[in-house]
Design an enzyme around this catalytic site. Structure first.
Site, PDB file in Angstrom:
ATOM      1  N   CYS A  96       0.822  -1.219   0.000  1.00 42.78           N
ATOM      2  CA  CYS A  96       0.000   0.000   0.000  1.00 42.78           C
ATOM      3  C   CYS A  96       0.850   1.260   0.000  1.00 42.78           C
ATOM      4  O   CYS A  96       0.684   2.123  -0.845  1.00 42.78           O
ATOM      5  CB  CYS A  96      -0.909  -0.021   1.231  1.00 42.78           C
ATOM      6  SG  CYS A  96      -1.848   1.486   1.459  1.00 42.78           S
ATOM      7  N   CYS A 150      -1.739   1.730  -2.988  1.00 41.60           N
ATOM      8  CA  CYS A 150      -2.671   2.833  -2.717  1.00 41.60           C
ATOM      9  C   CYS A 150      -2.074   4.234  -2.718  1.00 41.60           C
ATOM     10  O   CYS A 150      -2.600   5.147  -3.365  1.00 41.60           O
ATOM     11  CB  CYS A 150      -3.325   2.685  -1.345  1.00 41.60           C
ATOM     12  SG  CYS A 150      -3.453   1.022  -0.701  1.00 41.60           S
ATOM     13  N   LYS A 202      -0.344   5.423  -6.021  1.00 38.54           N
ATOM     14  CA  LYS A 202      -1.399   5.373  -7.031  1.00 38.54           C
ATOM     15  C   LYS A 202      -2.307   6.579  -6.893  1.00 38.54           C
ATOM     16  O   LYS A 202      -2.638   7.268  -7.863  1.00 38.54           O
ATOM     17  CB  LYS A 202      -2.180   4.068  -6.840  1.00 38.54           C
ATOM     18  CG  LYS A 202      -3.366   3.853  -7.732  1.00 38.54           C
ATOM     19  CD  LYS A 202      -4.685   4.345  -7.138  1.00 38.54           C
ATOM     20  CE  LYS A 202      -5.145   3.694  -5.876  1.00 38.54           C
ATOM     21  NZ  LYS A 202      -5.644   2.328  -6.051  1.00 38.54           N
ATOM     22  N   ARG A 241       1.935 -10.709 -10.925  1.00 41.29           N
ATOM     23  CA  ARG A 241       2.133 -11.926 -11.713  1.00 41.29           C
ATOM     24  C   ARG A 241       2.719 -11.559 -13.067  1.00 41.29           C
ATOM     25  O   ARG A 241       2.441 -10.474 -13.598  1.00 41.29           O
ATOM     26  CB  ARG A 241       0.775 -12.602 -11.908  1.00 41.29           C
ATOM     27  CG  ARG A 241       0.811 -14.027 -12.388  1.00 41.29           C
ATOM     28  CD  ARG A 241      -0.595 -14.584 -12.515  1.00 41.29           C
ATOM     29  NE  ARG A 241      -1.273 -14.584 -11.231  1.00 41.29           N
ATOM     30  CZ  ARG A 241      -2.584 -14.448 -11.068  1.00 41.29           C
ATOM     31  NH1 ARG A 241      -3.358 -14.303 -12.126  1.00 41.29           N
ATOM     32  NH2 ARG A 241      -3.122 -14.459  -9.879  1.00 41.29           N
ATOM     33  N   TYR A 278      -8.393  -3.708 -11.522  1.00 44.03           N
ATOM     34  CA  TYR A 278      -8.485  -2.293 -11.164  1.00 44.03           C
ATOM     35  C   TYR A 278      -7.097  -1.658 -11.234  1.00 44.03           C
ATOM     36  O   TYR A 278      -6.960  -0.481 -11.570  1.00 44.03           O
ATOM     37  CB  TYR A 278      -9.142  -2.097  -9.789  1.00 44.03           C
ATOM     38  CG  TYR A 278      -8.292  -2.472  -8.595  1.00 44.03           C
ATOM     39  CD1 TYR A 278      -8.435  -3.707  -7.974  1.00 44.03           C
ATOM     40  CD2 TYR A 278      -7.373  -1.565  -8.069  1.00 44.03           C
ATOM     41  CE1 TYR A 278      -7.666  -4.041  -6.883  1.00 44.03           C
ATOM     42  CE2 TYR A 278      -6.594  -1.893  -6.971  1.00 44.03           C
ATOM     43  CZ  TYR A 278      -6.742  -3.145  -6.379  1.00 44.03           C
ATOM     44  OH  TYR A 278      -5.985  -3.478  -5.292  1.00 44.03           O
ATOM     45  N   VAL A 279      -6.064  -2.473 -10.951  1.00 45.63           N
ATOM     46  CA  VAL A 279      -4.695  -1.945 -11.057  1.00 45.63           C
ATOM     47  C   VAL A 279      -4.434  -1.493 -12.481  1.00 45.63           C
ATOM     48  O   VAL A 279      -3.943  -0.389 -12.728  1.00 45.63           O
ATOM     49  CB  VAL A 279      -3.652  -3.000 -10.628  1.00 45.63           C
ATOM     50  CG1 VAL A 279      -2.239  -2.488 -10.881  1.00 45.63           C
ATOM     51  CG2 VAL A 279      -3.831  -3.368  -9.170  1.00 45.63           C
ATOM     52  N   GLU A 331      -6.671   1.644 -13.318  1.00 41.83           N
ATOM     53  CA  GLU A 331      -6.238   2.841 -12.601  1.00 41.83           C
ATOM     54  C   GLU A 331      -4.936   3.376 -13.199  1.00 41.83           C
ATOM     55  O   GLU A 331      -4.787   4.580 -13.418  1.00 41.83           O
ATOM     56  CB  GLU A 331      -6.048   2.556 -11.105  1.00 41.83           C
ATOM     57  CG  GLU A 331      -7.360   2.425 -10.333  1.00 41.83           C
ATOM     58  CD  GLU A 331      -7.150   2.046  -8.875  1.00 41.83           C
ATOM     59  OE1 GLU A 331      -8.103   2.222  -8.084  1.00 41.83           O
ATOM     60  OE2 GLU A 331      -6.058   1.574  -8.510  1.00 41.83           O
ATOM     61  N   ARG A 378      -7.967  -9.423 -21.967  1.00 41.17           N
ATOM     62  CA  ARG A 378      -8.224 -10.785 -22.428  1.00 41.17           C
ATOM     63  C   ARG A 378      -9.715 -11.049 -22.546  1.00 41.17           C
ATOM     64  O   ARG A 378     -10.187 -11.577 -23.545  1.00 41.17           O
ATOM     65  CB  ARG A 378      -7.575 -11.795 -21.468  1.00 41.17           C
ATOM     66  CG  ARG A 378      -7.585 -13.211 -21.996  1.00 41.17           C
ATOM     67  CD  ARG A 378      -7.136 -14.171 -20.955  1.00 41.17           C
ATOM     68  NE  ARG A 378      -7.976 -13.990 -19.762  1.00 41.17           N
ATOM     69  CZ  ARG A 378      -7.932 -14.764 -18.691  1.00 41.17           C
ATOM     70  NH1 ARG A 378      -7.085 -15.773 -18.648  1.00 41.17           N
ATOM     71  NH2 ARG A 378      -8.692 -14.536 -17.663  1.00 41.17           N
ATOM     72  N   PHE A 410     -16.286  -7.151 -10.050  1.00 42.58           N
ATOM     73  CA  PHE A 410     -17.033  -5.922  -9.768  1.00 42.58           C
ATOM     74  C   PHE A 410     -18.322  -5.926 -10.577  1.00 42.58           C
ATOM     75  O   PHE A 410     -18.468  -6.691 -11.523  1.00 42.58           O
ATOM     76  CB  PHE A 410     -16.210  -4.692 -10.172  1.00 42.58           C
ATOM     77  CG  PHE A 410     -15.077  -4.378  -9.244  1.00 42.58           C
ATOM     78  CD1 PHE A 410     -13.833  -4.967  -9.412  1.00 42.58           C
ATOM     79  CD2 PHE A 410     -15.248  -3.480  -8.188  1.00 42.58           C
ATOM     80  CE1 PHE A 410     -12.778  -4.674  -8.555  1.00 42.58           C
ATOM     81  CE2 PHE A 410     -14.194  -3.167  -7.333  1.00 42.58           C
ATOM     82  CZ  PHE A 410     -12.960  -3.774  -7.521  1.00 42.58           C
ATOM     83  N   HIS A 441     -27.159  20.300  -0.640  1.00 44.33           N
ATOM     84  CA  HIS A 441     -27.254  20.887  -1.975  1.00 44.33           C
ATOM     85  C   HIS A 441     -26.257  22.004  -2.122  1.00 44.33           C
ATOM     86  O   HIS A 441     -26.128  22.836  -1.235  1.00 44.33           O
ATOM     87  CB  HIS A 441     -28.687  21.398  -2.160  1.00 44.33           C
ATOM     88  CG  HIS A 441     -28.984  21.949  -3.498  1.00 44.33           C
ATOM     89  ND1 HIS A 441     -29.077  21.167  -4.628  1.00 44.33           N
ATOM     90  CD2 HIS A 441     -29.198  23.212  -3.906  1.00 44.33           C
ATOM     91  CE1 HIS A 441     -29.337  21.945  -5.659  1.00 44.33           C
ATOM     92  NE2 HIS A 441     -29.437  23.178  -5.266  1.00 44.33           N
ATOM     93  N   GLU A 470     -26.022  14.059  -3.094  1.00 49.33           N
ATOM     94  CA  GLU A 470     -27.462  14.167  -2.831  1.00 49.33           C
ATOM     95  C   GLU A 470     -28.290  13.331  -3.793  1.00 49.33           C
ATOM     96  O   GLU A 470     -29.459  13.051  -3.537  1.00 49.33           O
ATOM     97  CB  GLU A 470     -27.925  15.630  -2.837  1.00 49.33           C
ATOM     98  CG  GLU A 470     -27.828  16.321  -4.191  1.00 49.33           C
ATOM     99  CD  GLU A 470     -28.260  17.780  -4.169  1.00 49.33           C
ATOM    100  OE1 GLU A 470     -29.349  18.066  -3.659  1.00 49.33           O
ATOM    101  OE2 GLU A 470     -27.500  18.641  -4.686  1.00 49.33           O
TER     102      GLU A 470
END
Lengths: 493, 434
Positions: free
Chosen positions: A74, A79, A82, A181, A215-216, A219, A236, A243, A487, A492
Site C-alpha cells: 500500500c 494505494c 497510485k 504476476r 483495477y490496477v 487505474e 483478455r 465488480f 445541496h 445528494e
C-alpha cells in the site's frame, strides 16, 4: 510437528484454569512476517499490550531490480503512490476546467514525470521513515530480513548481505502479501514493468501498453493517460472481474471516450526490444483469444497488471504444516484469522476468500491482537466493506454487485434504483452530462434493505464512506429516501 | 363561486416549484406566481428562486472557480508546468455562471409547461383567503382564485439602512453573482475586478443569519485573487459549532482573507475615484477606523419577503421578531387552506433540500392521500468556505446543553488529506469530530 499443537493446548488448559502461562524460552511473544498494512497494525497493537514483538520485512527486488522500504504494498507500490499520481492526473483535468472558470495561462501545459515521481517518492520515503520510528517508539524489534519457517515455533531471518539468524516465538502472524504476476512469455521479465516499478520509474514511460483489466490495470492506464501519455489497454476478456459489470462497462466506455485505446480479446505472446533507452522501444506480439489472428504493436513501455500472487510458496510453510490453497497460494483461515496450525495466524492479501484491501488488513490485524492479548472477542466483519476504484471516473462501491445480488436473492426479490447525474462543477466547463451514475440495489423481501451501493463520479471514495456506515446500520430504501440531501453536491443524488 | 385553481403557489423557488410540480402529478389544476423585485442596485433574474439564481448554484460554481485556483498551485507540485503569472478574469467566469443559471431558468419554465402548471410572472398579494391579485411589471392586473394557496416567497438580503451610504453604495449576494464587466449596464455597482492590484472588497456581516453567505463569498473572492476583508460585529457562524467555526475562519485567514473582528460600520461614502470609504468602530480598541474599497457587500441576514403579500388582510400570522410565517408541523398557517414552505417559514432551516421535501410532502398530503409530515431532524448541510465544513446533527454546545456534559463523549481527530502532501498544503485545520 505433533508436539507443537500439544504444547499449545497444554498452555491453553493451564491458562483456562487460572494458572499463569507456563514460561517458555521463546525469543518473542509474536513474530510478524511482513511489514505491510496488516503486519504493522498487528505488531503495533501487540506492543500496546507490552508483548515482545518482532517484525521481519524484506522486499525481494523486482525482475528489473527495484526495491523499497518498510510499509508494504500500500505505502510503497500501491494505494499511496497510485492515489497521488491519480491526483496529478485529476489536476491536469482541473487545469483544463479552470480556463472555463476564468483562469488564464499558457495554452501549452506539459507534465514533468520526474517532478511528480520525485515528490511522490519523497513522501513515501517519509512514510517508510515514520514506520521505522513508530516501531522503535513502541519497542517493536524490526529487522529488514527475509523470514521463513524452519521448524516449529522457529523462523530463519536472512538479511540483504546473506547473514542468517534464528528466532523463536510463541505465536506467528503471516502477512507477506502479494507480488505482481508475470505472463510467462518471452521477454516479460526482461522488458516489461509492473506496478512494482511504475511508481518509481526514473523516466517518463511514454507510449504505454497496459496488459490486464484489473483495477490496477485500469487505474494505471487512467492516470498515465491523464498525464498526457498515449495509452492502450489489452484485455483478455472482461473488465474488472468481480465488480458490478454494468459499472465496469461504463468505466471502460468513459476511458475510451477520453482517449484510451482498448484492444479486446487479445493476449500478448511475446515482447521484444527494438531499441534500448529510457524509455526504449518494445514490440509486442499478441494473439486473439477467439481465433488465430496475430497483431503487433510498438510501445515505449509495457505494464503488466494481470493479477497478483500470494507470497506463500517460499516461506517454509510446509515445515510447520500450514496448509495453503495449492492453486492460488492463498491461506485459508477461520473467522479468527487462524491457520490450520493453532499458533500461526495470517492477515491481509494472502487470505483466501477475503478482500485485498489495506483497511481490511489493518482491522483484521488489530482485532486479532486484541483477541489474543486483550481478552476481546470482536471478529473482523468482512461484510459490506466499502471500496473505491480510482479510475478517471471514480467508482465507489459497498455491498453486492447487481449480478451477485440477483444470483443470491433472485431477480424477483431485487429492486434497483438508479440515476445519472451531472456534477454542478462539470456544467461550466461543459463536461459529460450523462456519465456520472449512481445505483442502489435493494432486497424487497427484507424491507427494501440496501444491499448494494454503487456510485460513479468525482470523489466517489468520499461519498461512499458514509453510506457504508449507513448500510452497516441496516439502511433501507425508505430511510434513504427520507434523508435530506446536501445541496448542491453529487452525493445528494 | 368555484375557485379557478386547486393550488396556487406564490413564489417560484425551490419550495414553490417542487410543491407545484408534485401537485400537478396528481392531475390537479396548479398555478405559480413568480416575481423578482429588482435589488436596490437594479439586479433581477428569472424563474427558480434564490438557490438557482443568487444562492447555492452560482455560489458553488464560483467556489469551484476559486478551488481551481488552488488546484493550479497544487498542479505545479505534481509536475504540471504552468508558466507564471496566472490570473483570473471575472467576466469569463461570470458569463459562464450566468449562462448556466439562465439555462436553469429556461429548464424550469419548460418543466412547468410540460406538467401543465400555469406560470404567471407576476407579483402576488392577497385580496381574501382564496383570492390573490397578480401584478405584472407593466402594472397589468390579473385575479387568481384557488382552493389552496402555498406561500413560498423566500427571503431577500437585509440592508443596514441606518448606516449612511449603505443602501446607495453597497451590494448584496443578490448582485454579486450578476456582476458583469461593463459599468454601463448596472450603474451604482462596484466591480471587484477593477484595478486588480487594489481590488479590495469589504464584507460586512452581523452573523445573525446567513453567516455562511459572507464567509463563502469572502472565501471564493479571495481564491480568485481579490483582496478581501470580512468585517464582523461578534462571532462567526452563530448557531454552528463554535470550535468548527473558528477552524473555518482560521483557515480563511491563513488563506489570505482579512478578518476584522468586533467591528461594525458607521458610514459608507463615495470618493472621487469612485472607490468607497468605509468608517467603522472597533469595539475592542474602542476607536474609529477607516479604509477604502472598490466594493462593499452586505451579508447581514435575510428578511422574509412578506411585505407586499398583504398577509394582515387575510390573517396569516407571522413571528413578530423575525417576520417569518408561523406554520405547524403540516406547513399550515393560521388560515385554513393557506400554507407556507421554505425560507419564509419560522423555525425551519433555510435550505433548498428541506424546502423541496416539505413542498413535495405538502402536495402529497393535500392531493395524494398521504399523511407523511416533513422531518426536520438531522438535516445535513455544508458551508462552502475555502476549507469546506460539513455537518449533521447537534453542535457540541447544543449537545452539552441538551444532554449534559457528563452524558456526551466527543471523539475527534486531525487528518491530512493525502492530496495535500505532495502539494505541500497546510492541513492544520482539517478536522473531524463526532
Amino acid at each position: 510437528s505433533v508436539q507443537a499443537p500439544k504444547e499449545d493446548k497444554l498452555q491453553k488448559l493451564l491458562e483456562m484454569n487460572g494458572h499463569t502461562s507456563v514460561p517458555h524460552s521463546y525469543d518473542y511473544d509474536l513474530i510478524v512476517i511482513g511489514g505491510g498494512s496488516g503486519g504493522l497494525a498487528a505488531a503495533k497493537e501487540a506492543a500496546k499490550y507490552e508483548k515482545k514483538v518482532m517484525v521481519l520485512d524484506f522486499v525481494m527486488p523486482t525482475p528489473l531490480g527495484n526495491s523499497w522500504g518498510l510499509g508494504g504494498t500500500c505505502v510503497n507500490v500501491g494505494c499511496i503512490p497510485k492515489k497521488l499520481m491519480h491526483q496529478a492526473a485529476l489536476l491536469g483535468q482541473a487545469l483544463q476546467d479552470s480556463r472555463k472558470y476564468g483562469w488564464q495561462f499558457t495554452e501549452q501545459v506539459k507534465h514533468n514525470w520526474m517532478t511528480m515521481t520525485e515528490s511522490v517518492q519523497n513522501y513515501i520515503g517519509s512514510l517508510n521513515w515514520g514506520y521505522r520510528v513508530s516501531l522503535r517508539e513502541k519497542n517493536v524489534t524490526y529487522e529488514n530480513a527475509y523470514g521463513e519457517f524452519v521448524g516449529p515455533h522457529t523462523v530463519k531471518a536472512r538479511n540483504k548481505r546473506g547473514a542468517e539468524k534464528l528466532y523463536t516465538a510463541e505465536r506467528f502472524l503471516i502477512a507477506t502479501g502479494e507480488r505482481p504476476r508475470y505472463l510467462g512469455i518471452p521477454g516479460d521479465k526482461e522488458y516489461c514493468i509492473s506496478s512494482d516499478d511504475l511508481f518509481s520509474l526514473p523516466y517518463c514511460p511514454g507510449k504505454t501498453l497496459v496488459v490486464g483489466a484489473s483495477y490496477v490495470a485500469l487505474e494505471c492506464a487512467g492516470l498515465l493517460a491523464g498525464l498526457g501519455l498515449h495509452v492502450t489497454v489489452m484485455v483478455r476478456s472482461i473488465l474488472l472481474r468481480g465488480f458490478d459489470q454494468d459499472i465496469a462497462n461504463k468505466i471502460g466506455e468513459y476511458m475510451e471516450e477520453h482517449g484510451i485505446s482498448f484492444i479486446r480479446e487479445f493476449v500478448p505472446i511475446k515482447v521484444e526490444q527494438i531499441e534500448k533507452g529510457t524509455p526504449g522501444r518494445l514490440k509486442v506480439t499478441a494473439r486473439s483469444t477467439t481465433g488465430n489472428q496475430i497483431i503487433e504493436g510498438e510501445y515505449n513501455t509495457v505494464l503488466l497488471a494481470i493479477g497478483r500472487d500470494a507470497c506463500t510458496r517460499k516461506i517454509g510453510l510446509d515445515k510447520v504444516g500450514v496448509k495453503i490453497n495449492e492453486k492460488t497460494g492463498k491461506i485459508p483461515v477461520n473467522d479468527e484469522e487462524q491457520t490450520n496450525v493453532p499458533y500461526i495466524y495470517a492477515v491481509g492479501d494472502i487470505l483466501q476468500d477475503k478482500l485485498e484491501l489495506t483497511p481490511v488488513a489493518i482491522q483484521a490485524g488489530r482485532l486479532l491482537v486484541q483477541r489474543l492479548y486483550g481478552g476481546a472477542t470482536n471478529k473482523c466483519d468482512y461484510v459490506n466493506v466499502p471500496t473505491t476504484v480510482f479510475t478517471p471516473l471514480e467508482y465507489g462501491a459497498c455491498g453486492y454487485s447487481e449480478e451477485t445480488a440477483v444470483e443470491k436473492f433472485g431477480e424477483e426479490n431485487i429492486e434497483v434504483y438508479h440515476s445519472h447525474f451531472w456534477p454542478l462543477e462539470w456544467t461550466v466547463p461543459s463536461r459529460d452530462n450523462n456519465k456520472c451514475y449512481a445505483k442502489i440495489i435493494c432486497n424487497i423481501r427484507d424491507n427494501e434493505r440496501v444491499i448494494g451501493f454503487h456510485v460513479l463520479g468525482p470523489s466517489a471514495g468520499e461519498i461512499t464512506q458514509g453510506f457504508a456506515a449507513a448500510m452497516k446500520c441496516g439502511l433501507t430504501k425508505e430511510q434513504l429516501d427520507s434523508t435530506i440531501g446536501i445541496h448542491p453536491v453529487c452525493a445528494e443524488v | 363561486g368555484k375557485n379557478e385553481y386547486d393550488l396556487l403557489v406564490i413564489g417560484g423557488g425551490s419550495g414553490g416549484l417542487a410543491c407545484a410540480k408534485e401537485a400537478a402529478q396528481f392531475g390537479r389544476k396548479v398555478a405559480v406566481l413568480d416575481y423578482v423585485e429588482p435589488s436596490p442596485q437594479g439586479t433581477k433574474w428569472g424563474l427558480g428562486g434564490t438557490c438557482v439564481n443568487v444562492g447555492c448554484i452560482p455560489k458553488k460554481l464560483m467556489h469551484q472557480a476559486a478551488l481551481l485556483g488552488s488546484a493550479l498551485k497544487d498542479a505545479q507540485h505534481y509536475g504540471w508546468n504552468i508558466a507564471q503569472p496566472v490570473h483570473h478574469t471575472w467576466s469569463v467566469m461570470a458569463q459562464a455562471v450566468q449562462n448556466y443559471v439562465k439555462s436553469l431558468n429556461w429548464g424550469h419554465r419548460v418543466q412547468l409547461q410540460d406538467k401543465k402548471v400555469k406560470y404567471f410572472n407576476m407579483k402576488g398579494s392577497f385580496s381574501d383567503p382564496h383570492t390573490v391579485r397578480g401584478l405584472t411589471k407593466a402594472g397589468k392586473e390579473t385575479v387568481v382564485t384557488a382552493e389552496n394557496i402555498v406561500i413560498a416567497t423566500g427571503g431577500r438580503p437585509k440592508y443596514l439602512t441606518h448606516i449612511a451610504g449603505a443602501l446607495e453604495y453597497g451590494i448584496t449576494s443578490d448582485d454579486l453573482f450578476w456582476l458583469k464587466e461593463s459599468p454601463g449596464k448596472t450603474p451604482l455597482v462596484y466591480y471587484p475586478f477593477i484595478l486588480h492590484l487594489y481590488g479590495i472588497i469589504a464584507y460586512i456581516s452581523l452573523t445573525d443569519a446567513s453567516p455562511d453567505v459572507s464567509l463563502e463569498c469572502a472565501g471564493f473572492l479571495t481564491g480568485l485573487g481579490l483582496d478581501t476583508t470580512v468585517m464582523m460585529r461578534s462571532i462567526p457562524l452563530r448557531g454552528f459549532d463554535q470550535q468548527m467555526a473558528s477552524l473555518v475562519t482560521e483557515h480563511m485567514e491563513s488563506y489570505g482573507t482579512k478578518i476584522l473582528k468586533k467591528c461594525f460600520p458607521t458610514k459608507v461614502e463615495k470618493l472621487e475615484s469612485n472607490r468607497l470609504q468605509v468608517t467603522w468602530k472597533n469595539t475592542d480598541l474602542g476607536m474609529e477606523e477607516t479604509d477604502s474599497f472598490n466594493t462593499v457587500m452586505w451579508a447581514v441576514g435575510r428578511a422574509p419577503d412578506t411585505e407586499t403579500l398583504n398577509l394582515e388582510t387575510v390573517g396569516v400570522k407571522t413571528n413578530s421578531e423575525t417576520g417569518k410565517i408561523i406554520v405547524d408541523a403540516s406547513e399550515a398557517t393560521s388560515v385554513p387552506h393557506i400554507f407556507a414552505v421554505g425560507d419564509i417559514t419560522e423555525g425551519r432551516p433555510e435550505l433548498t433540500p428541506t424546502a423541496i421535501a416539505a413542498g413535495k410532502l405538502l402536495a402529497r398530503r393535500l392531493f395524494g392521500q398521504s399523511s407523511e409530515l416533513m422531518d426536520y431532524e438531522n438535516v445535513p448541510t455544508t458551508v462552502f468556505t475555502p476549507l469546506e465544513y460539513g455537518c449533521v446533527g447537534l453542535s457540541e454546545e447544543a449537545a452539552v446543553q441538551c444532554y449534559g456534559s457528563d452524558n456526551v463523549e466527543v471523539y475527534h481527530a486531525c487528518y491530512k488529506p493525502l492530496e495535500f502532501t505532495v502539494a505541500e498544503r497546510d492541513a492544520t485545520q482539517c478536522y473531524i469530530k463526532v
